[in-house]
Design a protein around this motif. Sequence first.
Motif, short mmCIF file in Angstrom:
data_model
loop_
_atom_site.label_atom_id
_atom_site.label_comp_id
_atom_site.label_asym_id
_atom_site.label_seq_id
_atom_site.Cartn_x
_atom_site.Cartn_y
_atom_site.Cartn_z
N PHE A 183 -7.35 7.87 5.29
CA PHE A 183 -6.85 6.99 4.24
C PHE A 183 -5.95 7.76 3.28
O PHE A 183 -6.19 8.95 3.01
N ALA A 184 -4.94 7.06 2.76
CA ALA A 184 -4.19 7.55 1.61
C ALA A 184 -4.85 6.95 0.37
O ALA A 184 -5.03 5.74 0.29
N LEU A 185 -5.24 7.80 -0.57
CA LEU A 185 -6.04 7.37 -1.72
C LEU A 185 -5.23 7.42 -2.99
O LEU A 185 -4.50 8.37 -3.25
N ASP A 186 -5.39 6.37 -3.79
CA ASP A 186 -4.80 6.34 -5.13
C ASP A 186 -5.86 5.85 -6.10
O ASP A 186 -6.70 5.02 -5.75
N ILE A 187 -5.83 6.36 -7.32
CA ILE A 187 -6.80 5.95 -8.33
C ILE A 187 -6.06 5.75 -9.64
O ILE A 187 -5.14 6.50 -9.97
N ARG A 188 -6.45 4.71 -10.39
CA ARG A 188 -5.75 4.35 -11.62
C ARG A 188 -6.69 4.36 -12.81
O ARG A 188 -7.92 4.26 -12.65
N PRO A 189 -6.13 4.46 -14.02
CA PRO A 189 -6.97 4.52 -15.22
C PRO A 189 -7.81 3.26 -15.45
O PRO A 189 -8.78 3.31 -16.21
N ASP A 190 -7.44 2.14 -14.82
CA ASP A 190 -8.20 0.90 -15.03
C ASP A 190 -9.44 0.83 -14.16
O ASP A 190 -10.02 -0.24 -13.95
N LYS A 191 -9.89 2.01 -13.64
CA LYS A 191 -11.10 2.11 -12.82
C LYS A 191 -10.97 1.33 -11.51
O LYS A 191 -11.93 0.74 -11.02
N THR A 192 -9.77 1.35 -10.98
CA THR A 192 -9.51 0.76 -9.67
C THR A 192 -9.02 1.85 -8.73
O THR A 192 -8.20 2.68 -9.10
N MET A 193 -9.55 1.84 -7.51
CA MET A 193 -9.15 2.81 -6.51
C MET A 193 -8.70 2.04 -5.26
O MET A 193 -9.32 1.05 -4.89
N THR A 194 -7.62 2.49 -4.63
CA THR A 194 -7.14 1.85 -3.42
C THR A 194 -7.03 2.88 -2.31
O THR A 194 -6.63 4.02 -2.53
N TRP A 195 -7.41 2.45 -1.11
CA TRP A 195 -7.27 3.26 0.09
C TRP A 195 -6.37 2.52 1.06
O TRP A 195 -6.57 1.33 1.33
N ARG A 196 -5.40 3.21 1.62
CA ARG A 196 -4.51 2.61 2.62
C ARG A 196 -4.79 3.27 3.97
O ARG A 196 -4.62 4.47 4.14
N GLY A 197 -5.24 2.46 4.94
CA GLY A 197 -5.53 2.99 6.26
C GLY A 197 -4.26 3.41 6.98
O GLY A 197 -3.24 2.74 6.91
N LEU A 198 -4.34 4.52 7.71
CA LEU A 198 -3.15 5.07 8.35
C LEU A 198 -3.16 4.95 9.87
O LEU A 198 -2.09 5.04 10.49
N ASN A 199 -4.31 4.78 10.49
CA ASN A 199 -4.35 4.87 11.95
C ASN A 199 -4.91 3.65 12.66
O ASN A 199 -4.59 3.42 13.82
N ARG A 200 -5.76 2.88 12.00
CA ARG A 200 -6.47 1.83 12.71
C ARG A 200 -6.17 0.47 12.09
O ARG A 200 -5.05 0.23 11.63
N GLY A 201 -7.17 -0.42 12.06
CA GLY A 201 -6.88 -1.80 11.68
C GLY A 201 -6.90 -2.09 10.19
O GLY A 201 -6.42 -3.13 9.76
N ILE A 202 -7.47 -1.18 9.37
CA ILE A 202 -7.58 -1.47 7.94
C ILE A 202 -6.24 -1.24 7.25
O ILE A 202 -5.66 -0.16 7.33
N GLN A 203 -5.78 -2.29 6.58
CA GLN A 203 -4.51 -2.19 5.85
C GLN A 203 -4.74 -1.64 4.45
O GLN A 203 -4.00 -0.76 4.00
N GLN A 204 -5.76 -2.16 3.76
CA GLN A 204 -6.02 -1.70 2.40
C GLN A 204 -7.47 -1.97 2.02
O GLN A 204 -8.06 -2.97 2.42
N VAL A 205 -8.03 -1.03 1.25
CA VAL A 205 -9.36 -1.20 0.66
C VAL A 205 -9.19 -1.10 -0.85
O VAL A 205 -8.61 -0.13 -1.35
N VAL A 206 -9.67 -2.10 -1.57
CA VAL A 206 -9.61 -2.09 -3.04
C VAL A 206 -11.03 -1.92 -3.56
O VAL A 206 -11.91 -2.73 -3.25
N LEU A 207 -11.24 -0.87 -4.35
CA LEU A 207 -12.57 -0.57 -4.89
C LEU A 207 -12.52 -0.65 -6.41
O LEU A 207 -11.54 -0.21 -7.04
N VAL A 208 -13.59 -1.18 -7.00
CA VAL A 208 -13.70 -1.30 -8.45
C VAL A 208 -14.94 -0.55 -8.91
O VAL A 208 -16.03 -0.73 -8.35
N LYS A 209 -14.77 0.29 -9.92
CA LYS A 209 -15.88 1.10 -10.41
C LYS A 209 -16.88 0.23 -11.17
O LYS A 209 -16.50 -0.63 -11.96
N GLN A 210 -18.15 0.49 -10.92
CA GLN A 210 -19.22 -0.30 -11.54
C GLN A 210 -19.73 0.37 -12.81
O GLN A 210 -19.62 1.56 -12.98
#
Length: 210
Positions: A183-210
């Motif tokens: 995954f290519a990972l990015d993280i932002r100050p608004d406590k949101t993290m995104t992962w972009r899949g590079l090889n398989r079927g996942i296009q994007q994962v959006v994670l929110v900090k609890q």
Amino acid sequence: MISFGNELKPNSIMKTTLLPLLFVLALFSQCRPPAADVPATPKITYDQASIELMKEITPQIHGTWKIQRLQVRNLHGNPSLNQLGILFDSTFRDLATLTLYQARVPRTTPRDFRQSEIDGTIEYKGKTYPIYFDLRANAEWIVAKKGEKGFMLFDFNFPSGSWHYTEPEERFLQDIGMIGEVFALDIRPDKTMTWRGLNRGIQQVVLVKQ
């Protein structure tokens, strides 16, 4: 024509005028303070910049994250997705929960501070599995502040040499492309993290900090 004995010739007038002027200019040039030395901009190497980036974002990664949205693309009839019944592009919401923290035992000797070594767990449908990833800086971000901040391989972290029965929940995470993916990972100050899949079927994962 009347001639005066003390008449000044043109050359004498020029010399009389220039000599004091040159003296004043020379005096000012000696009194002018020396130019201040401009400090040279320190050169930061790629390794140093990577270490600084990891210092900045690693504390932000630690914590509990909910996978708020996971987008899957079924390109070219992906067999793993087909057997899950995912025949078209799909979106899963509130799929799982991740708990991420610094690896307690360094994975390199000496420890490589250019990467962030993360351990943790993924909880899906009441089952919890150990996971890990090592995040390394994205060269494009280091050089031009473009793109995601880093890349990592996300995988299970079962003890080396151990054997266990593969549960359906574990198999689902593998087949959907979450496990064993880069995954290519990015993280932002608004406590949101995104992962972009590079090889398989996942296009994007959006994670929110609890």
